[in-house]
Design an enzyme around this catalytic site. Sequence first.
Site, short mmCIF file in Angstrom:
data_model
loop_
_atom_site.label_atom_id
_atom_site.label_comp_id
_atom_site.label_asym_id
_atom_site.label_seq_id
_atom_site.Cartn_x
_atom_site.Cartn_y
_atom_site.Cartn_z
N SER A 198 0.83 -1.20 0.00
CA SER A 198 0.00 0.00 0.00
C SER A 198 0.87 1.26 0.00
CB SER A 198 -0.91 -0.01 1.24
OG SER A 198 -1.54 1.26 1.40
N PHE A 224 0.06 10.36 -7.36
CA PHE A 224 -0.01 8.91 -7.21
C PHE A 224 -0.75 8.30 -8.41
CE2 PHE A 224 1.80 10.20 -3.57
CZ PHE A 224 1.00 10.57 -2.51
N TRP A 255 2.23 1.72 -3.40
CA TRP A 255 1.19 2.22 -4.32
C TRP A 255 1.21 3.74 -4.37
CZ3 TRP A 255 -2.91 5.53 -3.49
CH2 TRP A 255 -3.88 5.60 -4.50
N HIS A 256 1.52 4.35 -3.22
CA HIS A 256 1.48 5.80 -3.14
C HIS A 256 2.58 6.47 -3.95
CE1 HIS A 256 -1.32 5.09 0.16
NE2 HIS A 256 -1.68 6.35 0.06
N GLY A 257 3.69 5.81 -4.12
CA GLY A 257 4.73 6.45 -4.90
C GLY A 257 6.00 5.64 -4.97
#
Lengths: 481, 328
Positions: free
Chosen positions: A319, A481, A322-324
Amino acid sequence: MLFNSLQFLWFFPTVVLIYFLTPHRHRWALLLIASYYFYMCWKAEYILLILASTLIDYVAALKMSRCETKKQRKKWLVLSLCSNLGMLFGFKYANFASQALRDALSTVNVFYETPIFDILLPVGISFYTFQTLSYTIDVYRGEREPQRHLGKFAVFVAFFPQLVAGPIERSKELLPQFDEIHSFDYARVKSGLKLMLWGFFKKLVIADQAALYVNAVHDNPERFGGLTLLIAAYLFAFQIYCDFSGYSDIAIGTSRVLGFRLMENFKRPYFSKSIREFWRRWHVSLSSWFRDYLYIPLGGNRGTTTRWCLVILIVFTTSGLWHGANWTYVAWGALHGFYLVAGRATGSLGNRLFGEVELSRARWVLDAGRTILTFHLAALAFVVFRASDIASAADMLMGIPMRFELSREAMLAGFSIVDFAAICLPIVFLNGIEIWQGNRTFSTALGAAPFPIRLTIYCILILGIACLGVFEGQEFIYFQF
Amino acid sequence: MWGREIAKTTCLIAALLVLNALIGHWYVNVVMKGSIPALTYLQFEPEAARVDTLVLGDSHAKLGLRTSILENAFNLAVPGQLYTETYYTLASQLERSDTEIRYVVIGADPTSFAEERLDEWPYLHHYANYVNYVEIGRKRGRPFEYAIRQQLGHFAPYVGRRNFMLSHLGRGEIRGVHLDGNSRMERGALLSDETLTPLSKQVRARRAKRRADLHFGDGAPFHPLLFDYFRRIIALCADHDIEVLVVKFPLTPDYVTAASRHIDLAEFDRELDALIAPYANAHLLDARSWFKGDPSLFRDSDHLNAKGASKLSRTIRRELSELRRRAS
């Protein structure tokens, strides 16, 4: 196109007007054109990525529905996963992976120039990729039938209110709504506009003002003492919350005006009494996506405690990623995973220590303590999220206790007292509103209030935006993102 | 039900209009009362009928020309002013029945044509009265946005001016918008006593670089609209038989070096020469390398101080005298 732009000010009313004047059977086409135009205002050629994703998943889902065996369906699922995640990886993670490989090789004295590409990250790719993946996975699992209307499926993928920063909608919730007939409903439209106003206030007045202080500190963190770093941590916690939830409110409000229902993405997360509860209230669409498509398939809470801890760490690290494409996001995700593991490990101890307090009148003290602790855990983790690299994050976190100095100058960090008050008072207002609304949504709470209170709140929001809004075209944080 | 809704909506609109009027009045008459444009026009109005020379442009002209040294002149330049605004400033002055304008002195420095300035709107309430933003917006392909801005300038000038309002509440003055302790206004000219002398060479170079990066750092350095309106200013002067003295103001070598990393100065000069060439009423004075960056004559890397302005103004006076002699 940004929501907080003058361009959106003419785009949205125009789309709404044409939408309600268009016969229902053609509305999907209008929404598709509007959504593609909305996206192409940013960078026209990247619409091809959305088109590719749309066509691949449309075909894959149809093919899956015609397969008789699970093995045959799996081929099409793999095609969908590989192509969508491949595009996501290529545009978002390729350079990160290349740099990580280079760094890893250099630690064993192998110096190899791995390729670095000059690629612009397509806005919203993480969001629409996960949205379409949820569709193909649901079809594979037999949880829904494939959408046969290509146009409506295309609108589902590219629906402009939630295309670039969510909420990440499930196909079984959003797709059927394109078949519903939406008539103009004054109460619903008013509710949507109220929510949009609240979203704009959170973004322009709270998030973008907080950013002034946060950016000044993060540009030169070594200059500042512990109190300044702590205040910057608090302000960033509210900046990211208001930036993201503000966007979600505008997205939900915009959809509501058109007659669509999107999921509530934030449920007053800073009133959570545990990190576990925090993740039921923060970015709900993403956390539920990871729960349904990664956490449960990996075993969920079945199996041993050790296995559960491993699954939690995998899910939250993913997770974070996923953000960066930066180790700070990975570390932030892993930190939250660690919080959950630690929370489970200390849960029974807490029950033994405070079990009696739970039942007593002092329960509110315990709840307040838990809420404050949870907020601090989240805020300190966000320091890692915001920092440019792990070393800066560590320096800032260490700097809070090691360089702590209580003084007016440290608090103001070069801002005037008026400026500082302008940044902080809207946050106090936000918390006041959230305490007042309780478990109700903002629109519901506002709708139930007496007219003089509603009038006062509307005036505060509108004039607050006019007087304190930061209008230099600040992008939403989650656009990256 | 509809009656109640209409009543409630009317109450909301009425409340917003009243509050808007109060805040707008406070903004224009208190926050911006002592602003540079407000003070400039306060000084100008009693003199307008006697002035035959207008100094126009942005901060380079505002700080760089001491109008008390020029004959019958007034400095109507405003810091941050764009040529789009200068054009309408001049046009509105030429429409006055009591106008005697015969000469215009206008700055033409690279920063005055910089794209990054196009989206700055510090004095919208002042310009909205006579600048046709809708026409400018049409030329930029953003008519809706500019139309909104025009209306905001009239009816809600405080919108987006957070920093101005908070600075006023905090200190009563806003640096760069109001006169500060080191500057004074004289016949519209802003005279600053600050100098670069106390700063070391390294600090001067660093600050010059920062300013050049700020002016030209992002994206395309120049915007064609500003060249277009600069040409329109000269053409407007030609239509009214007004002689134009185009001045390239002195810049420090540090600033020229820093700016040259972003822009091709020779190309800029060629483009400017080609733009002016067709107009017989336009005369170019290239003072860019004058003063050789003497720190005692500069307030910062691209603005003269009072001493530098006095020195430059004596040359400008001679140029204008020559133009007057030829005209007579």
